[in-house]
Design a protein around this motif. Sequence first.
Motif, short mmCIF file in Angstrom:
data_model
loop_
_atom_site.label_atom_id
_atom_site.label_comp_id
_atom_site.label_asym_id
_atom_site.label_seq_id
_atom_site.Cartn_x
_atom_site.Cartn_y
_atom_site.Cartn_z
N TYR A 139 0.83 -1.21 0.00
CA TYR A 139 0.00 0.00 0.00
C TYR A 139 0.87 1.25 0.00
N TYR A 140 1.88 1.28 0.85
CA TYR A 140 2.69 2.50 0.95
C TYR A 140 3.72 2.60 -0.16
N PHE A 141 4.10 1.48 -0.74
CA PHE A 141 4.92 1.53 -1.95
C PHE A 141 4.12 2.18 -3.07
N ILE A 142 2.87 1.78 -3.22
CA ILE A 142 2.00 2.36 -4.25
C ILE A 142 1.74 3.84 -3.96
N CYS A 143 1.50 4.19 -2.68
CA CYS A 143 1.31 5.59 -2.30
C CYS A 143 2.53 6.43 -2.69
N TYR A 144 3.72 5.87 -2.44
CA TYR A 144 4.94 6.63 -2.74
C TYR A 144 5.11 6.87 -4.24
N ILE A 145 4.88 5.84 -5.05
CA ILE A 145 5.11 6.01 -6.49
C ILE A 145 4.06 6.92 -7.12
N LYS A 146 2.98 7.22 -6.41
CA LYS A 146 1.95 8.13 -6.93
C LYS A 146 2.05 9.53 -6.34
N LYS A 147 2.57 9.62 -5.11
CA LYS A 147 2.61 10.93 -4.43
C LYS A 147 4.03 11.42 -4.15
N TYR A 148 5.00 10.51 -4.12
CA TYR A 148 6.40 10.82 -3.87
C TYR A 148 6.61 11.57 -2.55
N ASP A 149 5.87 11.15 -1.54
CA ASP A 149 6.03 11.69 -0.19
C ASP A 149 6.95 10.74 0.60
N LYS A 150 8.02 11.28 1.19
CA LYS A 150 9.04 10.45 1.82
C LYS A 150 8.52 9.67 3.03
N LYS A 151 7.46 10.15 3.66
CA LYS A 151 6.94 9.44 4.82
C LYS A 151 6.45 8.04 4.44
N TYR A 152 6.02 7.87 3.19
CA TYR A 152 5.54 6.56 2.75
C TYR A 152 6.69 5.55 2.66
N ILE A 153 7.91 6.03 2.45
CA ILE A 153 9.07 5.13 2.45
C ILE A 153 9.24 4.51 3.82
N LYS A 201 2.04 4.18 -20.14
CA LYS A 201 2.66 4.07 -21.46
C LYS A 201 3.99 4.82 -21.56
N LYS A 202 4.74 4.79 -20.44
CA LYS A 202 6.07 5.40 -20.44
C LYS A 202 6.86 4.85 -19.27
N ILE A 203 8.18 4.94 -19.37
CA ILE A 203 9.06 4.51 -18.28
C ILE A 203 9.21 5.65 -17.29
N ASN A 204 8.76 5.42 -16.07
CA ASN A 204 8.84 6.42 -15.02
C ASN A 204 10.14 6.23 -14.24
N ILE A 205 11.07 7.18 -14.38
CA ILE A 205 12.39 7.05 -13.76
C ILE A 205 12.27 7.03 -12.23
N LYS A 206 11.40 7.87 -11.67
CA LYS A 206 11.25 7.89 -10.22
C LYS A 206 10.72 6.57 -9.70
N LEU A 207 9.79 5.98 -10.45
CA LEU A 207 9.25 4.69 -10.06
C LEU A 207 10.33 3.61 -10.13
N LEU A 208 11.16 3.65 -11.17
CA LEU A 208 12.24 2.68 -11.32
C LEU A 208 13.25 2.80 -10.18
N ILE A 209 13.57 4.05 -9.80
CA ILE A 209 14.49 4.27 -8.68
C ILE A 209 13.89 3.74 -7.38
N ALA A 210 12.58 3.97 -7.18
CA ALA A 210 11.91 3.47 -5.98
C ALA A 210 11.94 1.95 -5.93
N LEU A 211 11.72 1.32 -7.09
CA LEU A 211 11.75 -0.14 -7.17
C LEU A 211 13.14 -0.68 -6.80
N ILE A 212 14.18 -0.07 -7.37
CA ILE A 212 15.55 -0.50 -7.08
C ILE A 212 15.88 -0.27 -5.61
N PHE A 213 15.44 0.86 -5.06
CA PHE A 213 15.72 1.19 -3.66
C PHE A 213 15.14 0.13 -2.72
N PHE A 214 13.88 -0.22 -2.91
CA PHE A 214 13.24 -1.19 -2.02
C PHE A 214 13.83 -2.60 -2.23
N CYS A 215 14.26 -2.91 -3.45
CA CYS A 215 14.92 -4.19 -3.68
C CYS A 215 16.24 -4.26 -2.91
#
Length: 423
Positions: A192-206, A244-258
């Motif tokens: 839930y908070y991973f999805i919240c972060y990739i949509k709102k980019y609020d650091k508290k969700y991390i 329909k596009k590569i979201n760089i912020k989302l990719l960074i978030a994915l790598i970070f959590f991995c």
Amino acid sequence: LKKNMLIHLKDILENYMIRIGKDSIIIVSLFFICFFGFYNFHINIYTMCLLVSIFTFFIKNQKISKEILFKNQWGFIIFIIMLFFATITSCDKYSSLKYFIMFCELFLCEYISVNKKNNKICQIFIIFCWIEVICILLQSVGVGFIDTFNEYVLPNEMLKSMNNNINVTGSFSGIAGDLPNIMFFSTMIFMYYFICYIKKYDKKYIVYAILGLISIFLCGKRSGIVILAISLFLIYFLNMYVEKKINIKLLIALIFFCLIALYLLYFTNMGDLILNKNNVLQKNGDASNGRIDLIKQMIIIFKRSPIFGIGTLATNKYYGSVLGHNIYFQILSENGIVGFLALLYMLFNNFVYSIKRLKRIKYDEIKIDCLFAIAVQIFFIIYGCFGNPLYGTVFLIPYIVFSEMNIKLYLLENKLERIEEKE
């Protein structure tokens, strides 16, 4: 009239506020059963009585739309029809009948309670998840009242199992009563908070997501890591597919959590617990922890009645009281090819409607809930390969609720789109 209807539908979607009323009471009651039932529903008569009471009390004030029921609910309807005939032909009619009644009541209760005016289902669910996650975090640091609470509320067998997990393997379950349960609640917090972060980019969700990630490792379930990895990448690709596009912020978030997950796995005691368990099982020559043998048994049972099976949950009476830890092979053995196809169709139908809804949503706030509902479905589908989410309220209630949410709101948004096109 069309203009007024358009304004009304827009208000429902844009305001997105919950109505505190009878529908919300049913949702909260169902989630309460999900989180604090401790037993599987089909052996808990008290839970059944509560559901019957809720359904009987509220059904008189609800109008069930035939258009919605037969246009969008065929996945559930076909599965229920299959369960009905499986009960008639079952070798253990009592067990099959209890499960049939359970599934019907859950579906009907959730059908009448999930509607266009009740739109904060995810937030209600997450509140319950936080209760479970906070308890496992407190238990892991030695807060004593968690164990005291468990002594009063948990059945003796479950309490013994929990104490054994803590003392022997170092796994914690909080007040969830069982390791798979807390794995589910923890995974839902993280997703839930991973999805919240990739949509709102609020650091508290991390921070919130990391707490969910830590609690996943605290329960020591290997399947939790597998489900987490698959879910993360599926949500990432689904979001990329819709935008329909590569979201760089989302990719960074994915790598970070991995990277955080890999750190917890290889450089902490929590990770050692999972790795050591896996090493021990491999040395014993059975990394599946007995699941391969169970699958072989279920295939033997399937061959005896391949078309319709021996009946839902009939294996518990005639072949030992052990569930198969794989809903696909278990339903194949108990309900035959017919039941297996009905299950696959239900899962496929619900998932397809969720994807259709995700593609037409314009508001990020609503996308968060839709993506989270998809995450619940993904968990249910994947965990079905390792566990028994089809046969208890802990996993089944959220699956039906969030599948219903996407199906119902898809219909509403579809009507809104047709009206806008006419205007």
